[in-house]
Design a protein around this motif. Sequence first.
Motif, PDB file in Angstrom:
ATOM      1  N   PRO A  77       0.852  -1.195   0.000  1.00 22.12           N
ATOM      2  CA  PRO A  77       0.000   0.000   0.000  1.00 22.12           C
ATOM      3  C   PRO A  77       0.885   1.242   0.000  1.00 22.12           C
ATOM      4  CG  PRO A  77       0.049  -0.983   2.186  1.00 22.12           C
ATOM      5  CD  PRO A  77       0.813  -1.904   1.286  1.00 22.12           C
ATOM      6  N   VAL A  78       0.995   1.894  -1.158  1.00 20.38           N
ATOM      7  CA  VAL A  78       2.036   2.898  -1.351  1.00 20.38           C
ATOM      8  C   VAL A  78       1.842   4.125  -0.460  1.00 20.38           C
ATOM      9  CG1 VAL A  78       0.832   3.976  -3.297  1.00 20.38           C
ATOM     10  CG2 VAL A  78       3.317   4.162  -3.117  1.00 20.38           C
ATOM     11  N   ASN A  79       0.604   4.524  -0.220  1.00 19.43           N
ATOM     12  CA  ASN A  79       0.391   5.699   0.637  1.00 19.43           C
ATOM     13  C   ASN A  79       0.856   5.447   2.063  1.00 19.43           C
ATOM     14  OD1 ASN A  79      -0.709   7.246  -1.436  1.00 19.43           O
ATOM     15  ND2 ASN A  79      -2.796   6.579  -1.026  1.00 19.43           N
ATOM     16  N   LYS A  80       0.597   4.240   2.562  1.00 16.12           N
ATOM     17  CA  LYS A  80       1.046   3.902   3.911  1.00 16.12           C
ATOM     18  C   LYS A  80       2.570   3.798   3.963  1.00 16.12           C
ATOM     19  CE  LYS A  80      -1.385   3.272   6.740  1.00 16.12           C
ATOM     20  NZ  LYS A  80      -1.929   4.210   7.743  1.00 16.12           N
ATOM     21  N   LEU A  81       3.165   3.222   2.915  1.00 13.94           N
ATOM     22  CA  LEU A  81       4.625   3.137   2.858  1.00 13.94           C
ATOM     23  C   LEU A  81       5.243   4.523   2.855  1.00 13.94           C
ATOM     24  CD1 LEU A  81       7.293   1.583   2.431  1.00 13.94           C
ATOM     25  CD2 LEU A  81       6.821   1.655  -0.035  1.00 13.94           C
ATOM     26  N   LEU A  82       4.683   5.427   2.055  1.00 12.94           N
ATOM     27  CA  LEU A  82       5.200   6.797   1.980  1.00 12.94           C
ATOM     28  C   LEU A  82       5.092   7.490   3.336  1.00 12.94           C
ATOM     29  CD1 LEU A  82       6.296   9.091   0.229  1.00 12.94           C
ATOM     30  CD2 LEU A  82       3.934   9.690  -0.338  1.00 12.94           C
ATOM     31  N   ALA A  83       3.971   7.314   4.032  1.00 12.70           N
ATOM     32  CA  ALA A  83       3.799   7.942   5.345  1.00 12.70           C
ATOM     33  C   ALA A  83       4.816   7.411   6.344  1.00 12.70           C
ATOM     34  CB  ALA A  83       2.378   7.703   5.845  1.00 12.70           C
ATOM     35  N   MET A  84       5.101   6.124   6.306  1.00  9.08           N
ATOM     36  CA  MET A  84       6.071   5.529   7.227  1.00  9.08           C
ATOM     37  C   MET A  84       7.477   6.049   6.963  1.00  9.08           C
ATOM     38  SD  MET A  84       4.799   1.551   7.397  1.00  9.08           S
ATOM     39  CE  MET A  84       3.284   1.084   8.242  1.00  9.08           C
ATOM     40  N   VAL A  85       7.860   6.103   5.681  1.00  5.93           N
ATOM     41  CA  VAL A  85       9.204   6.569   5.331  1.00  5.93           C
ATOM     42  C   VAL A  85       9.375   8.027   5.727  1.00  5.93           C
ATOM     43  CG1 VAL A  85      10.752   7.042   3.403  1.00  5.93           C
ATOM     44  CG2 VAL A  85       9.508   4.879   3.485  1.00  5.93           C
ATOM     45  N   ARG A  86       8.367   8.847   5.476  1.00  6.56           N
ATOM     46  CA  ARG A  86       8.455  10.262   5.811  1.00  6.56           C
ATOM     47  C   ARG A  86       8.511  10.499   7.321  1.00  6.56           C
ATOM     48  NH1 ARG A  86       4.173  13.071   1.524  1.00  6.56           N
ATOM     49  NH2 ARG A  86       5.676  13.325  -0.187  1.00  6.56           N
ATOM     50  N   SER A  87       7.959   9.590   8.107  1.00  8.61           N
ATOM     51  CA  SER A  87       7.907   9.790   9.549  1.00  8.61           C
ATOM     52  C   SER A  87       9.226   9.497  10.257  1.00  8.61           C
ATOM     53  CB  SER A  87       6.806   8.913  10.159  1.00  8.61           C
ATOM     54  OG  SER A  87       7.167   7.536  10.092  1.00  8.61           O
ATOM     55  N   THR A  88      10.151   8.829   9.570  1.00  6.72           N
ATOM     56  CA  THR A  88      11.429   8.512  10.204  1.00  6.72           C
ATOM     57  C   THR A  88      12.298   9.761  10.303  1.00  6.72           C
ATOM     58  OG1 THR A  88      12.506   7.926   8.116  1.00  6.72           O
ATOM     59  CG2 THR A  88      11.333   6.175   9.261  1.00  6.72           C
ATOM     60  N   ASP A  89      13.229   9.761  11.258  1.00 11.99           N
ATOM     61  CA  ASP A  89      14.107  10.918  11.456  1.00 11.99           C
ATOM     62  C   ASP A  89      15.496  10.664  10.885  1.00 11.99           C
ATOM     63  OD1 ASP A  89      14.912   8.975  13.176  1.00 11.99           O
ATOM     64  OD2 ASP A  89      14.743  10.174  15.013  1.00 11.99           O
TER      65      ASP A  89
END
Length: 357
Positions: A25-37
Motif C-alpha cells: 500500500p504505497v500511501n502507507k509506505l510513503l507515510a512511514m518513510v516520511r515519519s522517520t528521522d
Amino acid sequence: TNLQLRLATTITAAKITAGGSYALPVNKLLAMVRSTDSETVQLGSSDGESSTLRISGGCTQFRLVTGNSGEFPADFHTEPEISFAIKQEDLIRLLEQVAFAQSSDSTRFVLMATHLTVKTRESIGHITPTATNGRIVARATTTAEIVSGGRSDRSVFRYIIPSSTVNEIIRVGAKSVQNYISNVAIGRTLRFAMQTHGPLDTTRDVIVTSSLIDAQYPDVSKVLTMVPSHKFKMPVDTLRSSVERVSLVCTSAHPGIEFNFNEEEVKLSGESPDFGTARDVVVYTDTPKVVSTFCLLLSPALLLGLLKPFAGDSVTFYIDGPDKTVFLAIDGEAGFRALILPMYKASSKDAKGTNPQ
C-alpha cells in the motif's frame, strides 16, 4: 496503477544486497518513510517471511503487511500505431495550456479529457491537444519528430486522453529534467517516458501508461477558426492581477466579473451583497479600432485558469459581434488559442454597472 493509469519508476540511488518483489500500500509506505528521522531507510524481510516488509530508519522500525506480488496487475500497454520524440517540457506545457478547459462534469465523460491530434508528413508531426467543457475551448500546437508510424504519407491520428492522465502527467512533469527528449507511443494506450529530478541531485525515469477513451470527441475546429471583428491587447500580468483583485468580492451567487471594453481601456467590476463592490482598469497596449463597445460577464476562475500557463508579455481579446454569437478568444504563444463563451454580453448602452446573472 488503478487499471486505467499506471506509473512506473526506478530508484537508482539505492544499495541492493538481495532482491525481492512486494505488493505494498504505497500511501502507507510513503507515510512511514516520511515519519522517520533518518536521511536513509532500510527495506527488507527476514528469511522465510514474505508477508511483511521491514522498514527501519534511525530509531524507528515498522513491519508493513504486504500483498501477493504475483497478483499485481500486469502492464497493459499495447503495440502503438505511432510514436514521436519531443522535449518533455514542451509536451507538458502543451497539456498544461489546455488542461483547464477539461470538463469536471462526470455526466459528460468524453469531455473529461483532452483530445490529441497527431498530423504527420514524412518525419515531422504536428502535435495538437484540444480541450473543452462546453463553455471554453483551448488548443495548442507544436511539432515533433515521428519515430515510427505515419511517415510515408500525410496521416492524421486522433486520441482521447482521460483528464486524470493529463493532470498526472502535469503533476509529475513539475520536476521534469529540461531538454530531455521523451518518447511518446500511442495506439490503444498511451505511454510517455519521462525523466524527473529526484532527491540528492539524482534523476529518475518515470513511465506513464494510460488507457484511452474510445468515443467521438466534439468537432470544435469551426469555432477555433472564427474571424473576430474586434481586438483588444493588454499586458497579461496586469490583467491577471486585476482579475484576482476584483474577484475578491465574487461569491457563488454572484460569480462573474463585468468587463466593459471601450476605446482606451477595459473596466473591470464585480459586486455581491455579502462583500460589496470592486473596480479596476486595465489600459490597452495597442489602440483598438472600436466600432462599438462591449460589456461581457466572465468567470474569473475560468479566466485565471486560462492565464496561469500563459508565458507571453501580452494577451489579446478577440471579440466577435455585436450581432453574432459572441465568443471571447485569447491568443498566446504561437500555436495557442482559447475561446470562452461569456456568461453575459451587451453593448455599452445596455450596461447599467450591475452584475447581471
